[in-house]
Motif scaffolding. Sequence first.
Motif, PDB file in Angstrom:
ATOM      1  N   ARG A 141     -38.211  81.815  58.057  1.00 17.81           N
ATOM      2  CA  ARG A 141     -39.204  81.776  56.979  1.00 17.81           C
ATOM      3  C   ARG A 141     -40.562  81.358  57.536  1.00 17.81           C
ATOM      4  N   GLU A 142     -40.567  80.329  58.383  1.00 18.42           N
ATOM      5  CA  GLU A 142     -41.822  79.880  58.999  1.00 18.42           C
ATOM      6  C   GLU A 142     -42.471  80.988  59.832  1.00 18.42           C
TER       7      GLU A 142
ATOM      8  N   LEU B 214     -32.536  79.772  59.017  1.00 19.86           N
ATOM      9  CA  LEU B 214     -33.246  80.361  57.883  1.00 19.86           C
ATOM     10  C   LEU B 214     -34.633  79.753  57.702  1.00 19.86           C
ATOM     11  N   ASN B 215     -34.743  78.451  57.869  1.00 21.32           N
ATOM     12  CA  ASN B 215     -36.051  77.803  57.752  1.00 21.32           C
ATOM     13  C   ASN B 215     -37.020  78.308  58.813  1.00 21.32           C
ATOM     14  N   ARG B 216     -36.530  78.447  60.028  1.00 24.39           N
ATOM     15  CA  ARG B 216     -37.401  78.916  61.120  1.00 24.39           C
ATOM     16  C   ARG B 216     -37.840  80.360  60.902  1.00 24.39           C
TER      17      ARG B 216
ATOM     18  N   ALA C 230     -29.009  76.605  58.111  1.00 23.78           N
ATOM     19  CA  ALA C 230     -30.206  76.246  57.350  1.00 23.78           C
ATOM     20  C   ALA C 230     -31.432  76.202  58.263  1.00 23.78           C
ATOM     21  N   GLY C 231     -31.264  75.657  59.452  1.00 26.90           N
ATOM     22  CA  GLY C 231     -32.370  75.609  60.410  1.00 26.90           C
ATOM     23  C   GLY C 231     -32.822  77.000  60.818  1.00 26.90           C
TER      24      GLY C 231
END
Length: 82
Positions: free
Chosen positions: A66-67, A62-64, A59-60
């Motif tokens: 996206r950012e 994927l979040n990064r 999840a981290g």
Amino acid sequence: MPLLAAGHTTALQAVKAVVDRLAVEHQLTYVIYRNGARMPVRAWAEAATLAESAVAYNAGTLNRTREARVRYMEVFDGAGCG
């Protein structure tokens, strides 16, 4: 060994904390599955901790991405994944 993001502890330290807490608060030594299988709480805690840390890591990632506005990623599992 990488530290778990949630508590800045290693996976083994997190497992020990879960096992100790379950032993003290609930006198739990086995987890009993729906099919009746009895799993030692330490083995269950290891599996649960490693699975949850893998989910958090993914999840981290994927979040990064996206950012960072990454538009495409290649995602794959090992050869044994169905």
